[in-house]
Design a protein around this motif. Structure first.
Motif, PDB file in Angstrom:
ATOM      1  N   PHE A  92      46.616-112.484  70.669  1.00  0.00           N
ATOM      2  CA  PHE A  92      46.571-111.172  70.032  1.00  0.00           C
ATOM      3  C   PHE A  92      47.660-111.115  68.973  1.00  0.00           C
ATOM      4  CE2 PHE A  92      48.428-106.926  69.699  1.00  0.00           C
ATOM      5  CZ  PHE A  92      47.337-106.206  69.273  1.00  0.00           C
ATOM      6  N   ARG A  93      47.311-110.577  67.817  1.00  0.00           N
ATOM      7  CA  ARG A  93      48.280-110.382  66.739  1.00  0.00           C
ATOM      8  C   ARG A  93      48.019-109.055  66.061  1.00  0.00           C
ATOM      9  NH1 ARG A  93      47.927-116.372  64.101  1.00  0.00           N
ATOM     10  NH2 ARG A  93      48.796-117.489  65.873  1.00  0.00           N
ATOM     11  N   GLU A  94      49.007-108.619  65.321  1.00  0.00           N
ATOM     12  CA  GLU A  94      48.855-107.431  64.486  1.00  0.00           C
ATOM     13  C   GLU A  94      49.128-107.828  63.043  1.00  0.00           C
ATOM     14  OE1 GLU A  94      50.205-103.730  67.267  1.00  0.00           O
ATOM     15  OE2 GLU A  94      51.801-104.828  66.243  1.00  0.00           O
ATOM     16  N   GLN A  95      48.483-107.130  62.135  1.00  0.00           N
ATOM     17  CA  GLN A  95      48.768-107.320  60.720  1.00  0.00           C
ATOM     18  C   GLN A  95      48.678-105.978  60.020  1.00  0.00           C
ATOM     19  OE1 GLN A  95      45.777-110.327  59.829  1.00  0.00           O
ATOM     20  NE2 GLN A  95      44.565-108.832  58.723  1.00  0.00           N
ATOM     21  N   SER A  96      49.056-105.931  58.783  1.00  0.00           N
ATOM     22  CA  SER A  96      49.056-104.696  57.991  1.00  0.00           C
ATOM     23  C   SER A  96      49.898-103.619  58.671  1.00  0.00           C
ATOM     24  CB  SER A  96      47.630-104.197  57.750  1.00  0.00           C
ATOM     25  OG  SER A  96      46.866-105.173  57.095  1.00  0.00           O
ATOM     26  N   ASP A  97      51.130-103.994  59.030  1.00  0.00           N
ATOM     27  CA  ASP A  97      52.061-103.062  59.679  1.00  0.00           C
ATOM     28  C   ASP A  97      51.479-102.436  60.936  1.00  0.00           C
ATOM     29  OD1 ASP A  97      54.166-103.438  57.851  1.00  0.00           O
ATOM     30  OD2 ASP A  97      53.270-101.997  56.455  1.00  0.00           O
ATOM     31  N   GLY A  98      50.712-103.213  61.689  1.00  0.00           N
ATOM     32  CA  GLY A  98      50.155-102.746  62.950  1.00  0.00           C
ATOM     33  C   GLY A  98      48.863-101.970  62.822  1.00  0.00           C
ATOM     34  N   ARG A  99      48.346-101.782  61.620  1.00  0.00           N
ATOM     35  CA  ARG A  99      47.099-101.030  61.433  1.00  0.00           C
ATOM     36  C   ARG A  99      45.873-101.846  61.809  1.00  0.00           C
ATOM     37  NH1 ARG A  99      49.757 -99.932  56.596  1.00  0.00           N
ATOM     38  NH2 ARG A  99      48.229-101.185  55.514  1.00  0.00           N
ATOM     39  N   THR A 100      45.996-103.177  61.789  1.00  0.00           N
ATOM     40  CA  THR A 100      44.873-104.050  62.120  1.00  0.00           C
ATOM     41  C   THR A 100      45.253-104.935  63.289  1.00  0.00           C
ATOM     42  OG1 THR A 100      44.158-104.086  59.808  1.00  0.00           O
ATOM     43  CG2 THR A 100      43.305-105.826  61.243  1.00  0.00           C
ATOM     44  N   TRP A 101      44.392-104.980  64.287  1.00  0.00           N
ATOM     45  CA  TRP A 101      44.560-105.866  65.426  1.00  0.00           C
ATOM     46  C   TRP A 101      43.690-107.090  65.201  1.00  0.00           C
ATOM     47  CZ3 TRP A 101      44.347-102.320  70.372  1.00  0.00           C
ATOM     48  CH2 TRP A 101      45.514-101.554  70.443  1.00  0.00           C
ATOM     49  N   VAL A 102      44.187-108.243  65.648  1.00  0.00           N
ATOM     50  CA  VAL A 102      43.485-109.505  65.452  1.00  0.00           C
ATOM     51  C   VAL A 102      43.431-110.253  66.782  1.00  0.00           C
ATOM     52  CG1 VAL A 102      43.441-111.678  64.161  1.00  0.00           C
ATOM     53  CG2 VAL A 102      44.417-109.624  63.096  1.00  0.00           C
ATOM     54  N   LEU A 103      42.254-110.729  67.139  1.00  0.00           N
ATOM     55  CA  LEU A 103      42.078-111.616  68.287  1.00  0.00           C
ATOM     56  C   LEU A 103      41.717-112.997  67.745  1.00  0.00           C
ATOM     57  CD1 LEU A 103      39.990-109.369  70.703  1.00  0.00           C
ATOM     58  CD2 LEU A 103      42.441-109.873  70.804  1.00  0.00           C
ATOM     59  N   SER A 147      43.544-100.646  64.641  1.00  0.00           N
ATOM     60  CA  SER A 147      44.330-100.229  65.799  1.00  0.00           C
ATOM     61  C   SER A 147      44.039 -98.755  66.077  1.00  0.00           C
ATOM     62  CB  SER A 147      45.820-100.428  65.538  1.00  0.00           C
ATOM     63  OG  SER A 147      46.276 -99.469  64.602  1.00  0.00           O
ATOM     64  N   PRO A 148      44.311 -98.274  67.289  1.00  0.00           N
ATOM     65  CA  PRO A 148      44.105 -96.846  67.572  1.00  0.00           C
ATOM     66  C   PRO A 148      44.879 -95.944  66.610  1.00  0.00           C
ATOM     67  CG  PRO A 148      44.374 -98.045  69.614  1.00  0.00           C
ATOM     68  CD  PRO A 148      44.667 -99.015  68.499  1.00  0.00           C
ATOM     69  N   ASP A 149      46.103 -96.316  66.250  1.00  0.00           N
ATOM     70  CA  ASP A 149      46.879 -95.512  65.305  1.00  0.00           C
ATOM     71  C   ASP A 149      46.198 -95.448  63.949  1.00  0.00           C
ATOM     72  OD1 ASP A 149      48.813 -94.936  67.183  1.00  0.00           O
ATOM     73  OD2 ASP A 149      50.175 -96.521  66.508  1.00  0.00           O
ATOM     74  N   SER A 150      45.646 -96.561  63.511  1.00  0.00           N
ATOM     75  CA  SER A 150      44.943 -96.605  62.236  1.00  0.00           C
ATOM     76  C   SER A 150      43.701 -95.720  62.267  1.00  0.00           C
ATOM     77  CB  SER A 150      44.554 -98.044  61.904  1.00  0.00           C
ATOM     78  OG  SER A 150      43.823 -98.111  60.712  1.00  0.00           O
ATOM     79  N   LEU A 151      42.988 -95.724  63.395  1.00  0.00           N
ATOM     80  CA  LEU A 151      41.797 -94.876  63.527  1.00  0.00           C
ATOM     81  C   LEU A 151      42.170 -93.402  63.483  1.00  0.00           C
ATOM     82  CD1 LEU A 151      39.870 -96.864  66.270  1.00  0.00           C
ATOM     83  CD2 LEU A 151      39.273 -96.664  63.855  1.00  0.00           C
ATOM     84  N   ARG A 152      43.280 -93.037  64.128  1.00  0.00           N
ATOM     85  CA  ARG A 152      43.731 -91.640  64.100  1.00  0.00           C
ATOM     86  C   ARG A 152      44.100 -91.225  62.679  1.00  0.00           C
ATOM     87  NH1 ARG A 152      45.840 -92.802  69.266  1.00  0.00           N
ATOM     88  NH2 ARG A 152      47.833 -93.501  68.442  1.00  0.00           N
ATOM     89  N   GLU A 153      44.787 -92.100  61.971  1.00  0.00           N
ATOM     90  CA  GLU A 153      45.168 -91.791  60.596  1.00  0.00           C
ATOM     91  C   GLU A 153      43.961 -91.577  59.721  1.00  0.00           C
ATOM     92  OE1 GLU A 153      47.689 -94.917  59.162  1.00  0.00           O
ATOM     93  OE2 GLU A 153      49.206 -94.553  60.690  1.00  0.00           O
ATOM     94  N   SER A 154      42.930 -92.417  59.865  1.00  0.00           N
ATOM     95  CA  SER A 154      41.753 -92.299  59.017  1.00  0.00           C
ATOM     96  C   SER A 154      40.904 -91.083  59.370  1.00  0.00           C
ATOM     97  CB  SER A 154      40.909 -93.575  59.076  1.00  0.00           C
ATOM     98  OG  SER A 154      40.341 -93.743  60.348  1.00  0.00           O
ATOM     99  N   SER A 155      41.065 -90.542  60.600  1.00  0.00           N
ATOM    100  CA  SER A 155      40.301 -89.357  60.986  1.00  0.00           C
ATOM    101  C   SER A 155      41.048 -88.064  60.660  1.00  0.00           C
ATOM    102  CB  SER A 155      39.963 -89.394  62.480  1.00  0.00           C
ATOM    103  OG  SER A 155      41.132 -89.202  63.245  1.00  0.00           O
ATOM    104  N   GLY A 156      42.252 -88.212  60.086  1.00  0.00           N
ATOM    105  CA  GLY A 156      43.016 -87.028  59.724  1.00  0.00           C
ATOM    106  C   GLY A 156      44.010 -86.608  60.774  1.00  0.00           C
ATOM    107  N   ASP A 157      44.014 -87.259  61.930  1.00  0.00           N
ATOM    108  CA  ASP A 157      44.988 -86.983  62.977  1.00  0.00           C
ATOM    109  C   ASP A 157      46.091 -88.000  62.809  1.00  0.00           C
ATOM    110  OD1 ASP A 157      46.475 -86.479  65.218  1.00  0.00           O
ATOM    111  OD2 ASP A 157      44.943 -87.095  66.659  1.00  0.00           O
ATOM    112  N   GLY A 158      47.196 -87.613  62.278  1.00  0.00           N
ATOM    113  CA  GLY A 158      48.288 -88.526  61.974  1.00  0.00           C
ATOM    114  C   GLY A 158      48.926 -89.140  63.196  1.00  0.00           C
ATOM    115  N   GLY A 159      48.529 -88.699  64.374  1.00  0.00           N
ATOM    116  CA  GLY A 159      49.069 -89.282  65.587  1.00  0.00           C
ATOM    117  C   GLY A 159      50.405 -88.712  65.983  1.00  0.00           C
ATOM    118  N   GLY A 160      50.913 -87.780  65.205  1.00  0.00           N
ATOM    119  CA  GLY A 160      52.209 -87.195  65.523  1.00  0.00           C
ATOM    120  C   GLY A 160      52.088 -86.079  66.532  1.00  0.00           C
ATOM    121  N   ASP A 161      53.232 -85.575  66.966  1.00  0.00           N
ATOM    122  CA  ASP A 161      53.246 -84.463  67.914  1.00  0.00           C
ATOM    123  C   ASP A 161      52.847 -83.177  67.228  1.00  0.00           C
ATOM    124  OD1 ASP A 161      54.133 -86.100  69.949  1.00  0.00           O
ATOM    125  OD2 ASP A 161      56.256 -85.775  69.448  1.00  0.00           O
ATOM    126  N   ALA A 162      52.151 -82.305  67.947  1.00  0.00           N
ATOM    127  CA  ALA A 162      51.689 -81.030  67.377  1.00  0.00           C
ATOM    128  C   ALA A 162      52.775 -79.995  67.470  1.00  0.00           C
ATOM    129  CB  ALA A 162      50.453 -80.548  68.121  1.00  0.00           C
TER     130      ALA A 162
END
Length: 114
Positions: free
Chosen positions: A69-80, A99-114
């Motif tokens: 398992f690896r990450e690339q693009s500052d953790g936005r992409t996961w690689v197997l 990555s889950p964080d990348s998916l949240r960012e693209s859906s408009g949920d920045g992943g931060g605390d509300a």
């Protein structure tokens, strides 16, 4: 890499590709790479998420412990990644997924605390 490599020098991965097409015709098609740089290697890349990696890994008989398992693009992409042997060729299996964080960012949920 050989400067004088002919198409005949790539028969090992081409035969492996032919065997894959015969043995696993119903598996989703990956992006394929046969290169004069590694004339014995066949690379299969899956670019639409990580889900199909497991299907291919099992079909190819690659052990789960051989998966990296690896990450690339500052953790936005996961690689197997996994390597094995198939029909005499060195086989490299790779999958890329958000990555889950990348998916949240693209859906408009920045992943931060509300």
């Amino acid at each position: 890499m050989s400067e004088n490599l002919t198409l005949d020098g790539l028969t090992v991965p081409m035969r492996a590709l032919r065997a894959l097409a015969v043995d696993f015709p119903d598996l989703p098609a990956p992006t394929l790479e046969i290169s004069t740089i590694w004339p014995k290697r066949l690379e299969l890349s899956l670019h639409n998420g990580l889900g199909l990696f497991e299907t291919w890994r099992v079909a190819l008989g690659i052990a789960p412990d051989d998966v990296q398992f690896r990450e690339q693009s500052d953790g936005r992409t996961w690689v197997l990644l996994a390597s094995g042997e198939f029909a005499g060729a060195e086989l490299k299996l790779i999958a890329y997924g958000d990555s889950p964080d990348s998916l949240r960012e693209s859906s408009g949920d920045g992943g931060g605390d509300a």
